[in-house]
Motif scaffolding. Structure first.
Motif, mmCIF file in Angstrom:
data_model
loop_
_atom_site.group_PDB
_atom_site.id
_atom_site.type_symbol
_atom_site.label_atom_id
_atom_site.label_comp_id
_atom_site.label_asym_id
_atom_site.label_seq_id
_atom_site.Cartn_x
_atom_site.Cartn_y
_atom_site.Cartn_z
ATOM 1 N N CYS A 1 57.144 36.869 105.201
ATOM 2 C CA CYS A 1 57.720 36.074 106.283
ATOM 3 C C CYS A 1 59.181 36.477 106.531
ATOM 4 N N ILE A 2 59.479 36.892 107.764
ATOM 5 C CA ILE A 2 60.847 37.360 108.020
ATOM 6 C C ILE A 2 61.862 36.231 107.890
ATOM 7 N N PHE A 3 61.486 35.011 108.249
ATOM 8 C CA PHE A 3 62.461 33.917 108.146
ATOM 9 C C PHE A 3 62.672 33.510 106.689
ATOM 10 N N CYS A 4 61.654 33.626 105.839
ATOM 11 C CA CYS A 4 61.876 33.429 104.394
ATOM 12 C C CYS A 4 62.862 34.475 103.888
ATOM 13 N N VAL B 1 73.954 30.333 124.403
ATOM 14 C CA VAL B 1 73.883 29.913 123.000
ATOM 15 C C VAL B 1 72.402 29.720 122.676
ATOM 16 N N HIS B 2 71.916 30.460 121.691
ATOM 17 C CA HIS B 2 70.514 30.348 121.271
ATOM 18 C C HIS B 2 70.480 30.528 119.761
ATOM 19 N N VAL B 3 70.294 29.399 119.103
ATOM 20 C CA VAL B 3 70.353 29.372 117.644
ATOM 21 C C VAL B 3 69.018 28.856 117.118
ATOM 22 N N GLY C 1 70.901 27.775 109.807
ATOM 23 C CA GLY C 1 70.990 27.974 111.257
ATOM 24 C C GLY C 1 71.553 29.363 111.510
ATOM 25 N N PHE C 2 70.911 30.127 112.392
ATOM 26 C CA PHE C 2 71.373 31.493 112.679
ATOM 27 C C PHE C 2 71.049 31.841 114.121
ATOM 28 N N ARG C 3 71.774 32.834 114.637
ATOM 29 C CA ARG C 3 71.605 33.198 116.049
ATOM 30 C C ARG C 3 70.296 33.954 116.255
ATOM 31 N N ASP C 4 69.614 33.601 117.347
ATOM 32 C CA ASP C 4 68.389 34.310 117.699
ATOM 33 C C ASP C 4 68.740 35.750 118.066
ATOM 34 N N LEU C 5 67.938 36.690 117.584
ATOM 35 C CA LEU C 5 68.188 38.121 117.829
ATOM 36 C C LEU C 5 67.997 38.474 119.306
ATOM 37 N N TYR C 6 67.177 37.721 120.005
ATOM 38 C CA TYR C 6 66.901 37.994 121.424
ATOM 39 C C TYR C 6 67.159 36.721 122.224
ATOM 40 N N PRO C 7 68.439 36.358 122.390
ATOM 41 C CA PRO C 7 68.754 35.058 122.992
ATOM 42 C C PRO C 7 68.280 34.962 124.440
ATOM 43 N N ALA D 1 51.054 28.580 122.033
ATOM 44 C CA ALA D 1 52.278 27.949 122.563
ATOM 45 C C ALA D 1 53.446 28.924 122.545
ATOM 46 N N GLY D 2 53.204 30.135 122.035
ATOM 47 C CA GLY D 2 54.263 31.136 122.029
ATOM 48 C C GLY D 2 54.943 31.318 120.695
ATOM 49 N N GLN D 3 54.390 30.700 119.639
ATOM 50 C CA GLN D 3 55.010 30.881 118.316
ATOM 51 C C GLN D 3 54.732 32.293 117.815
ATOM 52 N N SER D 4 55.796 33.054 117.618
ATOM 53 C CA SER D 4 55.639 34.440 117.168
ATOM 54 C C SER D 4 56.046 34.630 115.719
ATOM 55 N N VAL D 5 56.798 33.686 115.170
ATOM 56 C CA VAL D 5 57.181 33.752 113.753
ATOM 57 C C VAL D 5 56.617 32.500 113.069
ATOM 58 N N SER E 1 60.330 23.678 119.797
ATOM 59 C CA SER E 1 59.593 24.253 118.680
ATOM 60 C C SER E 1 58.208 24.641 119.170
ATOM 61 N N ASN E 2 57.922 25.924 119.159
ATOM 62 C CA ASN E 2 56.606 26.410 119.543
ATOM 63 C C ASN E 2 55.675 26.248 118.345
ATOM 64 N N CYS E 3 54.578 25.542 118.571
ATOM 65 C CA CYS E 3 53.632 25.252 117.481
ATOM 66 C C CYS E 3 52.321 25.966 117.770
ATOM 67 N N PHE F 1 58.384 27.511 110.322
ATOM 68 C CA PHE F 1 58.871 26.476 111.216
ATOM 69 C C PHE F 1 60.322 26.726 111.625
ATOM 70 N N HIS F 2 60.585 26.575 112.911
ATOM 71 C CA HIS F 2 61.956 26.729 113.392
ATOM 72 C C HIS F 2 62.156 25.908 114.644
ATOM 73 N N LEU F 3 63.375 25.457 114.811
ATOM 74 C CA LEU F 3 63.783 24.762 116.028
ATOM 75 C C LEU F 3 64.715 25.681 116.799
ATOM 76 N N HIS F 4 64.349 25.994 118.043
ATOM 77 C CA HIS F 4 65.251 26.714 118.935
ATOM 78 C C HIS F 4 66.254 25.695 119.485
ATOM 79 N N VAL F 5 67.516 26.027 119.464
ATOM 80 C CA VAL F 5 68.545 25.202 120.098
ATOM 81 C C VAL F 5 69.232 26.087 121.136
HETATM 82 P P1 5GP Z 1 58.953 31.768 118.375
HETATM 83 O O1 5GP Z 1 58.495 32.794 119.377
HETATM 84 O O2 5GP Z 1 58.154 31.885 117.088
HETATM 85 O O3 5GP Z 1 59.022 30.377 118.889
HETATM 86 O O4 5GP Z 1 60.456 32.139 118.045
HETATM 87 C C1 5GP Z 1 60.793 33.184 117.197
HETATM 88 C C2 5GP Z 1 62.188 33.588 117.571
HETATM 89 O O5 5GP Z 1 62.680 34.407 116.544
HETATM 90 C C3 5GP Z 1 62.270 34.402 118.863
HETATM 91 O O6 5GP Z 1 63.141 33.746 119.778
HETATM 92 C C4 5GP Z 1 62.825 35.746 118.413
HETATM 93 O O7 5GP Z 1 63.747 36.264 119.334
HETATM 94 C C5 5GP Z 1 63.469 35.419 117.100
HETATM 95 N N1 5GP Z 1 63.453 36.488 116.115
HETATM 96 C C6 5GP Z 1 62.412 37.294 115.797
HETATM 97 N N2 5GP Z 1 62.752 38.129 114.805
HETATM 98 C C7 5GP Z 1 64.037 37.830 114.478
HETATM 99 C C8 5GP Z 1 64.947 38.347 113.508
HETATM 100 O O8 5GP Z 1 64.638 39.244 112.716
HETATM 101 N N3 5GP Z 1 66.189 37.798 113.474
HETATM 102 C C9 5GP Z 1 66.564 36.785 114.322
HETATM 103 N N4 5GP Z 1 67.808 36.323 114.197
HETATM 104 N N5 5GP Z 1 65.739 36.282 115.246
HETATM 105 C C10 5GP Z 1 64.489 36.795 115.321
#
Ligand code: 5GP
Ligand code: ZN
Length: 113
Positions: A4-7, A37-39, A27-33, A91-95, A85-87, A98-102
């Motif tokens: 798991c990348i978030f782990c 502000v996208h945390v 809490g950390f910045r989304d790589l693809y905001p 719904a678009g959950q790619s990771v 939160s995409n569940c 669990f995470h909350l987009h802010v």
């Molecule tokens: P989801 O699509 O699961 O709701 O959100 C996953 C989020 O994680 C996406 O907005 C994506 O841009 C972000 N993300 C994916 N891989 C990484 C990473 O390695 N680092 C960071 N900071 N964000 C990531």
């Protein structure tokens, strides 16, 4: 969870731009905001999404919301923000951690479009 990348981000094994950390939450910045502000706020302990959350996660889930509320102004979100939160994949959950987009820093209409 080993794959798991978030782990890995929570464990410091992958880099991230941290904006908040305590013993249970990161809490950390989304790589693809998708907003100025996208945390992402995550529990350090893995569970996939709200569908897999248990009563044992109750206090942590509440704490995540309170932390976001407290940290928002410091993140520049003085004019408001959206929590998502995409569940599940449909719904678009790619990771699958669990995470909350802010998101904020721009006028956000709802519904989008
Ligand atoms: P989801 O699509 O699961 O709701 O959100 C996953 C989020 O994680 C996406 O907005 C994506 O841009 C972000 N993300 C994916 N891989 C990484 C990473 O390695 N680092 C960071 N900071 N964000 C990531
Ligand atoms: Zn994980």
């Amino acid at each position: 969870m080993t794959d798991c990348i978030f782990c890995k981000i929570a464990a410091g094994e992958l880099p991230s731009t941290k904006v908040y950390e305590d013993d249970e939450i990161l809490g950390f910045r989304d790589l693809y905001p998708v907003a100025p502000v996208h945390v992402l706020f995550i529990p350090k302990k893995h569970f996939a999404n709200l569908g897999e959350a248990t009563a044992g996660n109750q206090a942590l889930l509440g704490k995540m919301l309170l932390v976001i509320g407290r940290e928002a102004a410091g993140l520049g979100l003085t004019e408001g923000y959206r929590i998502v939160s995409n569940c599940g994949e449909s719904a678009g959950q790619s990771v699958g951690h669990f995470h909350l987009h802010v998101m904020g820093g721009v006028d956000m209409m709802w519904p989008p479009g």
